[in-house]
Design a protein around this motif. Structure first.
Motif, short mmCIF file in Angstrom:
data_model
loop_
_atom_site.label_atom_id
_atom_site.label_comp_id
_atom_site.label_asym_id
_atom_site.label_seq_id
_atom_site.Cartn_x
_atom_site.Cartn_y
_atom_site.Cartn_z
N PRO A 251 0.82 -1.23 0.00
CA PRO A 251 0.00 0.00 0.00
C PRO A 251 0.85 1.27 0.00
CG PRO A 251 -0.84 -1.58 1.60
CD PRO A 251 0.49 -2.11 1.14
N LYS A 252 1.98 1.25 0.71
CA LYS A 252 2.85 2.42 0.74
C LYS A 252 3.39 2.72 -0.66
CE LYS A 252 3.31 3.99 5.03
NZ LYS A 252 3.15 5.42 5.38
N ALA A 253 3.88 1.68 -1.34
CA ALA A 253 4.46 1.87 -2.67
C ALA A 253 3.40 2.30 -3.68
CB ALA A 253 5.15 0.59 -3.13
N ALA A 254 2.17 1.79 -3.51
CA ALA A 254 1.09 2.12 -4.45
C ALA A 254 0.36 3.40 -4.06
CB ALA A 254 0.09 0.98 -4.51
N ASP A 255 0.61 3.87 -2.83
CA ASP A 255 -0.10 5.03 -2.28
C ASP A 255 -1.61 4.80 -2.32
OD1 ASP A 255 -0.25 7.49 -1.06
OD2 ASP A 255 -0.30 8.61 -2.95
N ARG A 256 -2.00 3.60 -1.91
CA ARG A 256 -3.41 3.22 -1.84
C ARG A 256 -3.65 2.48 -0.53
NH1 ARG A 256 -3.56 5.89 -5.81
NH2 ARG A 256 -4.69 5.58 -7.76
N PRO A 257 -4.84 2.61 0.07
CA PRO A 257 -5.14 1.81 1.27
C PRO A 257 -5.35 0.34 0.90
CG PRO A 257 -7.09 3.00 0.54
CD PRO A 257 -5.96 3.47 -0.33
N VAL A 258 -5.23 -0.52 1.89
CA VAL A 258 -5.50 -1.94 1.66
C VAL A 258 -6.93 -2.10 1.17
CG1 VAL A 258 -5.78 -4.17 2.80
CG2 VAL A 258 -3.80 -2.78 3.30
N PHE A 259 -7.11 -3.01 0.22
CA PHE A 259 -8.42 -3.16 -0.45
C PHE A 259 -9.55 -3.39 0.55
CE2 PHE A 259 -11.49 -6.29 -2.20
CZ PHE A 259 -12.16 -5.43 -3.07
N SER A 260 -9.38 -4.35 1.46
CA SER A 260 -10.49 -4.70 2.35
C SER A 260 -10.00 -5.01 3.76
CB SER A 260 -11.25 -5.92 1.79
OG SER A 260 -12.19 -6.39 2.73
N TYR A 261 -10.48 -4.22 4.71
CA TYR A 261 -10.18 -4.46 6.11
C TYR A 261 -10.80 -5.77 6.58
CZ TYR A 261 -10.85 -3.89 11.19
OH TYR A 261 -10.89 -4.08 12.54
N LYS A 262 -12.05 -6.03 6.19
CA LYS A 262 -12.72 -7.26 6.60
C LYS A 262 -12.01 -8.49 6.05
CE LYS A 262 -17.36 -5.36 7.29
NZ LYS A 262 -18.78 -5.39 6.87
N LEU A 263 -11.55 -8.40 4.80
CA LEU A 263 -10.83 -9.52 4.20
C LEU A 263 -9.50 -9.76 4.93
CD1 LEU A 263 -10.91 -11.67 2.02
CD2 LEU A 263 -9.92 -10.03 0.41
N SER A 264 -8.90 -8.68 5.42
CA SER A 264 -7.67 -8.81 6.20
C SER A 264 -7.91 -9.63 7.47
CB SER A 264 -7.13 -7.43 6.59
OG SER A 264 -6.85 -6.64 5.47
N ILE A 265 -9.04 -9.35 8.12
CA ILE A 265 -9.38 -10.07 9.36
C ILE A 265 -9.58 -11.56 9.06
CG2 ILE A 265 -11.10 -10.34 11.18
CD1 ILE A 265 -11.68 -7.32 10.88
N ILE A 266 -10.37 -11.85 8.03
CA ILE A 266 -10.62 -13.25 7.65
C ILE A 266 -9.32 -13.93 7.26
CG2 ILE A 266 -11.79 -14.73 5.97
CD1 ILE A 266 -13.98 -12.53 5.82
N HIS A 267 -8.50 -13.23 6.48
CA HIS A 267 -7.21 -13.77 6.02
C HIS A 267 -6.34 -14.17 7.20
CE1 HIS A 267 -3.13 -12.92 3.84
NE2 HIS A 267 -3.41 -14.20 3.87
N THR A 317 -5.51 -4.16 -3.90
CA THR A 317 -5.04 -2.89 -3.33
C THR A 317 -4.54 -1.97 -4.45
OG1 THR A 317 -4.47 -3.92 -1.23
CG2 THR A 317 -3.34 -1.87 -1.75
N LEU A 318 -4.14 -2.56 -5.57
CA LEU A 318 -3.60 -1.79 -6.69
C LEU A 318 -4.70 -1.24 -7.60
CD1 LEU A 318 -0.61 -4.13 -7.57
CD2 LEU A 318 -0.48 -1.89 -6.48
N ARG A 319 -5.97 -1.42 -7.20
CA ARG A 319 -7.04 -0.90 -8.04
C ARG A 319 -6.83 0.61 -8.23
NH1 ARG A 319 -8.00 -0.58 -2.99
NH2 ARG A 319 -9.55 0.81 -2.02
N GLY A 320 -6.93 1.04 -9.46
CA GLY A 320 -6.72 2.45 -9.77
C GLY A 320 -5.26 2.87 -9.79
#
Length: 753
Positions: A251-267, A317-320
């Protein structure tokens, strides 16, 4: 609220980054050397000397040079050095680099103790250097990814605990209330690795003044504990901490937030729960209890879901931001790394299924699978992190983006030229081993037929290694040039408000996981429980239930000379190429046993500390080797394998014939086996151990001389009794013992495919 001023410590990050670069290059060099030796086994002879006139040598041609190496550059030891350097020195150092950098910034605080940071750094690097020395000397336990002997195991545990104390105390003094997803993975990693390392490496030293030890577990029990550790070393050393780096740096390199917080929890929670169960899939169709194999398969298949959840969370996370991927080499590395992670974590569960495992296990398919993860996932994540950090820490632009792009394409070619040939090689091996003629005989009865068929793929794999290491060298050049033109910032000034005390109770409207994220102690405890469930259910029944390993009355303990021979076998790393596990397949029983053979039974391994089932067959299985070849054949085979097996890619072991066997600890080994592990040696057997060994050695030498007149004539000119004292005789005694306890006239198999 008062704003507090502090500084981030970049010096410890720089130290781990430099260690990553140095040891990464060393680890890749070891790997390239091992790959070369698989189609050019004469490499040690070329470097150190040989008596083979068909081989050019850098020396005068005297084989004494090769003997003087004492096997330090043999394939078995080089392979151990490669795997351990890549895991403990390259991957672990980049993980520490990323954690020490990201943890401070995510928590808005300096590491709790600079002293602990540097103690961790130096103890870890000292451990790596000690590993190099001991492995070159042949001091190892043979347990895959855990070959270190007991003093180094203690050092690893000490360094890991220091790291954990520093990390948890840093979390305790944080200025950010909620723990970001990367930190969840750091916590889970620390807990799991501590558990895995301690329990797998329980061993009893022969003495506290020496290096030799024996595993606390034997046979089947040792196997399940080792692969509970081995598979989860991949899970919690090569995967979860690197996922933590992915969640921070991508996310830092892409300057984008992580795609999904909920998916992070499940992951996170599903991954650490499911992964720990999957180890037994490395032991399909072995002497492991069937229920454990089934559990390993089931949970391995379930692993696809959380693994792909993490992969998709990274890529989405790289969307856009995909336009940035085209221009930014850092994102290129991250995209391929995450893609390789997805590919490897889809392939792994497939290999865990019984139908595919029966073809893929013991073949190069597994080697290709492992390196797709190591080169693609671990290597490319490491390269991306390095390219991200260096310009920031030295406050300048990367010296050459073009060179970084060259590194990316060379590395990508390296992965392709490594993995694809290994897949083809693995399919070829697995299918050739199982082919029968219409009359019921093996189509490829000579093992070397299946070896020579895959030599071209070994050469292609070597070419892939050259591409990969070439890219790494370009990276080092790029880093050095960037560092020289930049200005390193050792202390990075920062400021943040102090963390207000709002209590531990859950607030109105606060989600359960949000509440948990500000409770690091509870998060750690729940992670420990989640990881422990699968570990306990798999390990405790196998270790505690005696009936899980049926005894076989015909199986007797090793003689003192055989025990010494087994230790030599371990010293030389023979289990890197030879398995000792005949699975219940028609082709394996026919190939390794003959007409009236039998597959391996759990009760045959009750005196094996450690187990030596192996994970790769470059050479044939040895579990029924006893009596298959005369002792003189073994002597000549170890001196020069190509003299007995034309086209063999096995290295030579002439020092075994030159060295006298050190029997000084032979009686102590028997006493340890009897007193600590209840091996049924009698007092009379222990008291007469040297006489017992003398008689067995004499019988083997008599056999050699009666079978090979040329050897009899050669030793006639030497002092009487000289050959009996050599290490080669002890090794032959062990090889001739293998499988001889079990005799049968009936074939029983679980599968005829």
């Amino acid at each position: 609220m008062e704003t507090q001023k502090f500084s981030y410590d970049n010096s410890i990050v720089r130290a781990f980054l430099y260690a990553t670069l140095v040891f990464g290059l060393i680890g890749f060099t070891f790997g390239l050397t091992a790959a070369l030796m698989l189609f050019y086994p004469e490499l040690p002879e070329f470097l150190f000397g040989t008596d083979d006139t068909t081989i050019k040598s850098l020396t005068s041609g005297n084989i004494q040079g090769l003997i003087n190496t004492q096997g330090a550059f043999g394939f078995g030891r080089i392979r151990m050095l490669h795997t351990n350097t890549v895991i403990f020195a390259f991957v672990c150092n980049i993980v520490y680099t990323g954690i020490y950098y990201s943890l401070q910034r995510l928590l808005k605080t300096r590491m709790y103790s600079d002293t602990l940071s540097w103690l961790h750094f130096w103890t870890w690097q000292f451990m790596i250097v000690a590993t190099f020395i001991t492995f070159f000397m042949g001091i190892n336990t043979s347990k895959e990814y855990a070959e270190h002997e007991w003093p180094i195991d203690i050092l690893i545990a000490f360094s890991w605990i220091i790291f954990g104390i520093n990390m948890f105390l840093t979390i305790a003094k944080r200025r950010v209330r909620h723990l970001y997803v990367a930190i969840w993975f750091y916590i889970g990693t620390w807990i799991a690795v501590a558990m895995l390392h301690i329990f797998n490496n329980l061993e009893v030293p022969l003495s506290f003044t020496g290096w030799k030890s024996y595993s606390a577990y034997a046979g089947v029990k040792d196997a399940i504990v080792q692969w509970w550790y081995g598979h989860n070393a991949v899970a919690f050393v090569l995967t979860t901490p690197v996922l933590g780096l992915m969640y921070y740096f991508l996310p830092k390199a892409a300057d984008r937030p992580v795609f999904s917080y909920k998916l992070s929890i499940i992951h996170f929670w599903s991954l650490i729960f499911v992964y720990i169960w999957a180890g037994p899939h490395h032991l399909q169709y072995t002497a492991l209890p069937a229920w454990a194999q089934a559990v390993g398969t089931g949970f391995s298949i379930m692993l696809i879901a959380p693994s792909w959840g993490g992969m998709l969370n990274g890529l989405l996370t790289l969307r856009g931001a995909w336009d940035k991927v085209r221009e930014n080499p850092i994102l290129k590395f991250f995209v391929v790394a995450v893609t390789c992670y997805g590919m490897a974590t889809f392939e792994g569960p497939l290999l865990a299924t019984k139908n595919i495992n029966k073809i893929g296990h013991f073949t190069d398919w597994v080697i290709g699978h492992v390196h797709l993860g190591a080169l693609g996932w671990n290597g490319f994540m490491a390269f991306g992190v390095i390219y991200y950090l260096v310009p920031i820490m030295w406050r300048t632009k990367l010296w050459s983006v073009k060179l970084a792009n060259w590194h990316f394409w060379l590395g990508t070619l390296g992965i392709i030229f490594y993995a694809v040939p290994m897949y083809i090689s693995g399919f070829t091996q697995g299918l050739m081993w199982k082919q029968f003629n219409p009359d019921g005989t093996l189509m490829y009865k000579n093992w070397l037929d299946t070896v020579t068929a895959i030599i071209p793929y070994f050469k292609m794999r070597f070419l892939g290694g050259i591409f990969y290491i070439s890219g790494s060298i370009l990276m080092i050049v790029n880093v050095i040039a960037t560092v020289r033109k930049g200005s390193f910032q050792k202390e990075v000034p920062a400021e943040a408000p102090a963390l207000a005390n709002i209590g531990n109770k859950r607030k109105e409207g606060e989600g359960t996981h949000l509440w948990l994220e500000r409770m690091p102690l509870l998060l750690g405890i729940l992670s420990f429980i989640t990881i422990s469930i699968g570990s306990s259910i798999e390990i405790i029944p196998t270790l505690s239930l005696k009936k899980s390993v049926p005894t076989i009355s015909a199986v007797k303990p090793y003689s003192p000379l055989e025990l010494e021979g087994r230790d030599i076998y371990i010293r030389e790393g023979c289990n890197a190429c030879h398995s000792q596990m005949i699975r219940p397949f028609r082709d394996e029983i026919t190939r390794f046993n003959g007409k009236n053979g039998q597959y391996s039974k759990a009760g045959e391994f009750v005196y094996d500390r450690p187990f030596l089932w192996g994970s790769k067959r470059t050479g044939p299985d040895l579990h029924r080797e006893g009596g298959k070849n005369p002792s003189s054949w073994h002597y000549k085979h170890m001196y020069n394998p190509r003299s007995t097996s034309a086209g063999s890619i096995m290295p030579r072991y002439p020092w075994l014939i030159a060295n006298n066997l050190d029997r000084s600890k032979m009686v102590d080994k028997m006493k340890l086996m009897k007193n600590t592990f209840e091996v049924p040696y009698t007092k009379a057997e222990i008291d007469s151990a040297n006489k017992w060994a003398d008689n067995q050695a004499t019988k083997i030498v008599q056999d050699i001389f009666s079978e090979a007149n040329d050897l009899k004539l050669a030793y006639a000119k030497r002092p009487q009794g000289e050959l009996e004292k050599k290490e080669i005789v002890a090794l032959i005694s062990y090889l001739q013992r293998l499988g001889t306890d079990i005799k049968t006239t009936e074939i029983k198999t679980a599968s005829t495919n």
